[in-house]
Write an enzyme that holds these catalytic residues in place. Structure first.
Site, PDB file in Angstrom:
ATOM      1  N   ARG A 221       1.151  -1.095  -0.044  1.00 37.35           N
ATOM      2  CA  ARG A 221      -0.001  -0.069  -0.072  1.00 37.35           C
ATOM      3  C   ARG A 221       0.894   0.984  -0.012  1.00 37.35           C
ATOM      4  O   ARG A 221       1.575   1.706   1.159  1.00 37.35           O
ATOM      5  CB  ARG A 221      -0.737   0.062   1.210  1.00 37.35           C
ATOM      6  CG  ARG A 221      -2.137   0.721   1.280  1.00 37.35           C
ATOM      7  CD  ARG A 221      -2.770   0.935   2.653  1.00 37.35           C
ATOM      8  NE  ARG A 221      -1.903   1.745   3.553  1.00 37.35           N
ATOM      9  CZ  ARG A 221      -1.661   1.607   4.830  1.00 37.35           C
ATOM     10  NH1 ARG A 221      -2.185   0.759   5.377  1.00 37.35           N
ATOM     11  NH2 ARG A 221      -0.844   2.603   5.535  1.00 37.35           N
TER      12      ARG A 221
ATOM     13  N   HIS B 212      -3.564   4.406   4.824  1.00 39.01           N
ATOM     14  CA  HIS B 212      -4.547   3.478   4.757  1.00 39.01           C
ATOM     15  C   HIS B 212      -5.824   4.136   4.145  1.00 39.01           C
ATOM     16  O   HIS B 212      -6.603   3.640   3.348  1.00 39.01           O
ATOM     17  CB  HIS B 212      -4.925   3.120   6.080  1.00 39.01           C
ATOM     18  CG  HIS B 212      -6.030   2.341   6.277  1.00 39.01           C
ATOM     19  ND1 HIS B 212      -6.363   1.108   5.850  1.00 39.01           N
ATOM     20  CD2 HIS B 212      -7.337   2.645   6.970  1.00 39.01           C
ATOM     21  CE1 HIS B 212      -7.586   0.754   6.219  1.00 39.01           C
ATOM     22  NE2 HIS B 212      -8.142   1.758   6.891  1.00 39.01           N
TER      23      HIS B 212
ATOM     24  N   TYR C 106       3.940   4.937  11.571  1.00 37.40           N
ATOM     25  CA  TYR C 106       4.134   3.359  11.964  1.00 37.40           C
ATOM     26  C   TYR C 106       5.012   2.892  10.732  1.00 37.40           C
ATOM     27  O   TYR C 106       5.424   1.704  10.936  1.00 37.40           O
ATOM     28  CB  TYR C 106       2.871   2.730  12.085  1.00 37.40           C
ATOM     29  CG  TYR C 106       1.921   2.833  10.907  1.00 37.40           C
ATOM     30  CD1 TYR C 106       1.918   2.120   9.570  1.00 37.40           C
ATOM     31  CD2 TYR C 106       0.797   3.801  10.872  1.00 37.40           C
ATOM     32  CE1 TYR C 106       1.107   2.341   8.612  1.00 37.40           C
ATOM     33  CE2 TYR C 106      -0.226   3.988  10.105  1.00 37.40           C
ATOM     34  CZ  TYR C 106       0.115   3.165   8.682  1.00 37.40           C
ATOM     35  OH  TYR C 106      -0.861   3.339   7.765  1.00 37.40           O
TER      36      TYR C 106
HETATM   37  C1  LIG Z   1     -14.785  -5.919  11.555  1.00 32.34           C
HETATM   38  C2  LIG Z   1     -13.878  -4.728  11.268  1.00 32.34           C
HETATM   39  N1  LIG Z   1     -13.019  -4.340  12.188  1.00 32.34           N
HETATM   40  C3  LIG Z   1     -12.232  -3.525  12.080  1.00 32.34           C
HETATM   41  C4  LIG Z   1     -12.092  -2.549  11.117  1.00 32.34           C
HETATM   42  C5  LIG Z   1     -11.380  -1.242  10.767  1.00 32.34           C
HETATM   43  N2  LIG Z   1     -10.400  -1.368   9.710  1.00 32.34           N
HETATM   44  C6  LIG Z   1     -10.858  -0.894   8.575  1.00 32.34           C
HETATM   45  S1  LIG Z   1      -9.811  -1.242   7.415  1.00 32.34           S
HETATM   46  C7  LIG Z   1      -8.964  -2.041   8.627  1.00 32.34           C
HETATM   47  C8  LIG Z   1      -7.454  -2.778   8.236  1.00 32.34           C
HETATM   48  C9  LIG Z   1      -7.721  -3.910   7.040  1.00 32.34           C
HETATM   49  O1  LIG Z   1      -6.525  -4.397   6.633  1.00 32.34           O
HETATM   50  P1  LIG Z   1      -6.434  -5.093   5.440  1.00 32.34           P
HETATM   51  O2  LIG Z   1      -7.383  -6.450   5.504  1.00 32.34           O
HETATM   52  O3  LIG Z   1      -5.120  -5.742   5.378  1.00 32.34           O
HETATM   53  O4  LIG Z   1      -6.801  -4.429   4.039  1.00 32.34           O
HETATM   54  P2  LIG Z   1      -6.147  -3.014   3.651  1.00 32.34           P
HETATM   55  O5  LIG Z   1      -6.753  -1.808   4.300  1.00 32.34           O
HETATM   56  O6  LIG Z   1      -4.588  -3.213   3.769  1.00 32.34           O
HETATM   57  O7  LIG Z   1      -6.700  -3.042   2.065  1.00 32.34           O
HETATM   58  C10 LIG Z   1      -9.296  -2.048   9.643  1.00 32.34           C
HETATM   59  C11 LIG Z   1      -8.979  -2.700  11.108  1.00 32.34           C
HETATM   60  C12 LIG Z   1     -13.267  -3.044   9.907  1.00 32.34           C
HETATM   61  N3  LIG Z   1     -13.572  -2.254   8.901  1.00 32.34           N
HETATM   62  N4  LIG Z   1     -13.999  -4.153  10.406  1.00 32.34           N
END
Ligand SMILES: Cc1ncc(C[n+]2csc(CCOP(=O)(O)OP(=O)(O)O)c2C)c(N)n1
Ligand SMILES: Cc1ncc(C[n+]2csc(CCOP(=O)(O)OP(=O)(O)O)c2C)c(N)n1
Ligand SMILES: [Mg+2]
Ligand SMILES: [Mg+2]
Lengths: 348, 384, 348, 384
Positions: D278, D282, D291
């Protein structure tokens, strides 16, 4: 006494808790280096280490389940759920395990687990980031459910919640994180002070009950009402389970009228329970039926519509009109509740 | 533009394996130290971990297995007689449960499901307390801290996270105590169990995942939950695993010692799949003839965990009349304690309904208690 | 017209649904060869095949999540949750996905998913097998929540629920599975008939509202009250979301008194919402505050205590006394609700 | 009796692997067909699946990647200008998203998370509709059936079960349509994702699990979620997997074709881990400097998915001025559509708040709508 934002007031509360009791641990997603997406845990990992401020894998059930195991081992875990709408994957661990373990074991096991949940709308967010799921937990025996509305309470209540031997759902009004206020360090002598309602404005004409993010709105509504000669008593519930029915009943005994406001959907919300309880307790003293001013029975909408979903000053005042038997929006709708059309002139 | 293709892809690719369609034989890659005929099988590695087990130790294991089977039989009888509402037999799983539980120290902590009656016995749960949950006089019978064993988790898989959290606590305490999660083959489909593997691996928590693959989740055969041997799942999470003959108390002991030693010495989590069989119904309410053949049950009866240890002990000349009589008397005593203890369980006081919902004061509930007290008072000397 | 047990009436309802629409599928644990732990799906896999009556891996979130995917593909899945207490691992998929998808997509996606849940207590079971979680779902916008109380309704309502284009939580009163009754095959013309309350006994003195397992108890209570000259109107709610407030209000307009009974915990239960709604609609017509006779705010207890937890005939009659302003257990308790001590003599 | 032991167990056991403590290199076992310098790497198996890609096809992929990056830049700008509330950039993940999405047919169905803007573009989502969710005029922007793509699932991992259920539906319809679940590295910790693997394996459902391992879940590095390469997890469930360089559009295309072909022809599910990065925050609300180091970002900038394809096309003499100009004009047009479409999104009617909560009549909600209508009416010509 310092001036802090509500978010910082929780941060300092957590800091106290971590410093005072080395069995206190924080668990959550992104709470370490990042300090949480709302920065509520900012700086705490740097100070207390990654063993006590623990970034957890992305799994809410695991966060709560691990907290339960840690409580078995004598810890006092404080979990952060990143946003209200993400608590549901942990629902089973909360309602079927955490809430029941003390009862299941006839008191042998204690579950001093605090679950912090930034909640509520009004921040223009995407889906699942603006929910008010408190009623699910308030309906669950074995849990305590509380919410704060200003920095002082935020600070005091989080510390008392962590010190409490019962599991506590601690709902943080996220759109008020940046509200500033004076914060004193000392805790009230009563360890359950955080579960008692608080009269934030005394008044005589009607009782207006709010909690969390809407306390401020309720106070603003009371000021507006005062301009029109209506003197509202405003109560901040603080605790949604158990409800401090005594405090509300005492106020309603004085005013004879009750308005309850919350962001959560109306059906089966905390307002329903409070309305039912107060009606049971104060039936003969009520001049009008308790009025609920709440989110509608729709999912939380797209942010362009959230101002229509959320109770605001005007909708609260409309509810007050209804409770006073004055002309209100309800007057225009058919059905039995249109009966109170004979009240005074509306303000508009 | 479409990037779709119809190129035939080769049968043998360098992809990571996992062809789900070839059925997995039940004993695929299973460690066995004692075969169904009671003959010791050599295994260079695992033998090391049972080398110190002499006759005394083997007899003790035998006794535990016989006793827990007897407890199971007595409890089943109590259910048939209407004295308890339900009973989930551990029949056939004695080696898996006793073999694993006996490896633990007092200070370790065990989180189980509802079928681990033999584990509870080994942890020192009083037999009347064991029955309380099934007689319905309490939601659960014992104080977890008195025996180092949480009361049963009925929600499938939930306890695996508790065990992992507990293990994280041991790490923080600098303790060498170990947490153990017991669960079934069916449980491996639950999100919680997989989250527990993630968590345990991330923190290298001192937890042992002990899966009793008894071939069924109620009526559902393990093949619905897992297309590979269950033990194959854990390494992908970073949790080393072992697959052992769960009806072989020696293999179970060896594997559990490996796992527990690793956890105790900072080596992190381990997953053990104990391949066994639920000889009885799922619970006393279940009718297994609806979903499995007697021939299948018979084939497993031939692999009975007690019989094979008995044969070993016989062949070694240890199981003489005195020994047998001793074991029988311990089993009889246990059965008597189960029955007497169960029947003597006191009916709870009605108002205890309101006790220990919270550890701290709760006015709403106090009010309900008072209401109900005065409600009951109306009947005093009356109808109810 | 045939005499069927309630369980068999659902079975035949499922049979109809499978036979009439090949997009209907059943998903659940042990529903195939075993026919479900309550045998509600007995024989259906043998008749319709393992592709339509599908034994699923032991994972409630997967069962609901898969049903959602199948609904995307145009199927009408009917999920069985084995017992009430096992629905929580699927909670997120139900409240955050299933309930919201129609709204999220502005109506583009329909979620005709039915979730069957054997619920309630009174069968002497171990923990998690006797719960009444309906209020959680009734508070969730986007879901319909219904429950049946006799074989005819069980049969008709399950068929209408499956035919409904909205997600429906279908709660089955497990302790009434063996109740027998006459069952007609034909469906009512109104496809939403299953969501309307039904007056199961006409009366004039007070309105007694029940649903699911307690409808029978309520009818028994009404018979007992009749012996003492109190004529109760008994309403079976059928639908808990939405509530058929019109039907209850119409009855309360006549009687002026309302008693609501359910097994679920009192705080935040369906009774709270109904009491609040009826108070809003019928305030001036109510002679007394609506009375709730419910499970207590404890976890569901060990079976030796369940008779104390569950509302029974006597507790309902005590509630009726309270609603009638007669001597009741509440008379003895201090506080504002002790006010109605002036009523007639209690029956005991 | 205690069966505890302190025997030292050997370092090298025959246990199934999984030593969690040795860190996994990011490119461990990764398939790569195009290196960061744009040089083709040979791979006997995977090459077969891209052998038919000529200049036209490669140029088309290049165009998609450039366009979607341009969309991303424009949307980020819109957020900075306060026109949308939030944006989760797909910056750096174009090869993973475009390479995989372009393999699909119109009749296939895609279930994604919130970051799959390039997937949405490839599926044909209109660019104003793409923006609606982020501008907050709607919860989601498009009709899933019009493009074969569900609207984004924000709850991490939930959509993997939907994809698996959809795939089970395809099986029942006798269709050769395929379902695809997109999700991140963080999502692999969620119970739902693991349950989806169980389910897909059990029913051999035609679903592709496409995991973009972009190294972070917000601030949490992938090492917190997974102790082994993520692709190693699936085989244990009975789901074959591949690990590919996710910044290499050729490797992604090849892997996706293998997986999709398998699903289409009854071969069951496949798991693909696309190792990528990425490059941006985020979301626009995030501050990644808290971080991660700039040096880490820089090291990945050198592996940019667009640059390497550009280099290949340049070295093959395909990317002349005309081609570049064409791609630039398509990108400009897309950016303009994003901006104009976004700004033109109509504000929803207040009473639409109550629409489409249910598909059938709901008196309670109708009543609330009427109440609110009359409430709003009070303000007509008035204050609000
Ligand atoms: C059940 C749940 N817990 C927490 C979140 C908050 N949250 C949104 S994105 C994220 C990180 C997701 O990481 P990843 O699966 O690696 O996807 P990326 O954002 O890197 O594409 C979090 C913790 C959420 N959307 N849903
Ligand atoms: C979450 C949840 N879903 C369903 C059930 C009902 N249930 C009780 S036992 C069981 C089967 C468990 O199988 P397994 O994990 O193999 O353990 P075993 O009974 O074989 O010991 C099921 C489905 C439950 N207790 N919890
Ligand atoms: Mg099993
Ligand atoms: Mg990621």
């Amino acid at each position: 006494m310092t001036t802090l934002t509500l978010s910082k007031a929780i941060n300092t509360g957590l800091h106290h808790a971590l410093a005072e009791d080395d069995r206190v641990l924080l668990l959550g997603e992104d709470i370490g280096r990042l300090g949480g997406v709302f920065r509520v845990t900012d700086g705490l990992q740097a100070e207390f280490g990654a063993d006590r401020v623990v970034d957890m894998p992305l799994a809410e059930s695991a966060i709560i389940g691990a907290a339960i195991g840690l409580a078995f081992r004598g810890f006092r875990p404080v979990c952060e759920i990143q946003f209200d709408g993400f608590i549901y994957p942990g629902f089973d661990q909360i309602v079927a395990q955490l809430a029941k373990l003390h009862y299941r074991t006839k008191g042998a096991v204690r579950m001093p687990v605090t679950i912090r949940v930034p909640y509520g709308g009004g921040i223009g967010a995407v889906e699942h980031h603006s929910e008010s799921p408190e009623a699910y937990f308030a309906h669950t025996a074995g849990l305590r459910v509380v919410t704060c509305s200003d920095p002082q309470d935020a600070h005091t209540m989080i510390r008392q919640a962590i010190a409490c031997d019962d599991p506590v759902l601690f709902f943080e009004p996220k759109r008020r994180y940046w509200t500033k206020g004076e914060v004193l360090d000392d805790l009230p002598a009563d360890p359950l002070a955080f579960t008692r309602a608080r009269t934030v404005r005394a008044g005589t004409d009607a009782t207006l009950v709010a909690y969390g993010p809407l306390v401020q709105t309720a106070l603003e509504a009371a000021e507006a009402a005062a301009d029109e000669g209506v003197d509202l008593e405003v109560i901040d519930l603080r605790s949604l389970a158990p409800l401090d029915v005594d405090a509300v009943a005492a106020s309603v005994e004085k005013t004879g009228r009750l308005v309850i406001t919350h962001e959560a959907q109306r059906s089966g919300g905390v307002g329903a329970e409070l309305a039912a309880s107060i009606t049971e307790r104060c039936f003969d003293l009520l001049e009008e039926a308790p009025v609920r001013v709440t989110g509608f029975d729709t999912p939380y909408p797209a942010s362009a519509l959230e101002d229509h979903f959320l109770p605001d000053l005007d909708r609260i005042l409309d509810g007050v009109d209804r409770a006073l038997g004055r002309r209100s929006s309800a007057s225009a709708v058919g059905g039995a509740d249109a009966r109170s059309t004979t009240g005074g002139e509306g303000r508009r | 533009m479409s990037m779709e293709t119809h190129t035939q892809f080769p049968q043998d690719s360098d992809e990571r394996g996992g062809d789900a369609r070839e059925p997995v034989p039940v004993d695929h890659g299973c460690v066995q130290l004692l075969d169904p005929d009671g003959v010791r099988q050599e295994d260079a590695l695992y033998d090391l971990f049972v080398a110190d087990l002499g006759h005394t130790e083997l007899l003790a294991l035998y006794e535990d297995m016989v006793v827990t089977r007897r407890i199971d039989t007595e409890a089943t009888a109590l259910q048939r007689q209407g004295e308890i509402g339900l009973w989930p037999p551990s029949l056939g799983q004695e080696a898996a449960q006793v073999g694993s539980a006996r490896v633990l120290r007092r200070g370790d902590f065990v989180f189980t499901s509802y079928r681990e009656q033999a584990v509870a016995y080994c942890r020192g749960v009083e037999l009347d307390q064991l029955m309380a949950m099934w007689r319905g006089t309490a939601l659960s019978g014992w104080d977890p801290f008195a025996v180092g064993m949480a009361t049963p988790a009925v929600i499938i898989g939930a306890q695996t996270l508790h065990a992992t959290g507990y293990a994280m606590g041991c790490q923080r305490d600098g303790s060498d105590a170990v947490a153990v999660a017991y669960f079934g083959d069916g449980a491996t489909s639950q999100g919680d169990v997989n989250e527990a593997l993630v968590l345990a691996a991330s923190f290298q928590a001192p937890v042992v995942f002990f899966c009793q693959n008894n071939q069924y989740a109620i009526s559902e055969p393990v093949g619905l939950q897992a297309q590979r041997p269950i033990a194959d799942r854990a390494p992908g999470f970073g949790v080393p695993s072992m697959r052992v003959d769960g009806n072989d108390v020696l293999a179970v002991t060896a594997a559990m010692r490996i796992a527990v030693d690793r956890a105790r010495t900072g080596g992190g989590p381990t997953f053990i799949e104990a391949v066994t069989y639920r000889m009885g119904p799922h619970t006393t309410s279940d009718d297994p003839t609806r979903y499995r053949d007697e021939s299948e049950v018979a084939s497993w009866r031939a692999k009975d965990p007690i019989t094979r240890l008995e044969r070993l002990l016989e062949s070694e000349g240890v199981l003489d009349e005195t020994a047998r009589a001793h074991v029988a008397s311990v089993a009889d005593a246990a059965a008597a304690r189960v029955r007497a203890g169960c029947l003597a369980l006191p009916a709870p006081d009605p108002l205890s309904l309101f006790d220990e919902v919270y550890a701290t004061a709760h006015p709403g509930l106090e009010r309900q208690r008072e209401e109900y007290r005065s409600y009951l008072a109306m009947f005093e000397g009356g109808a109810r």
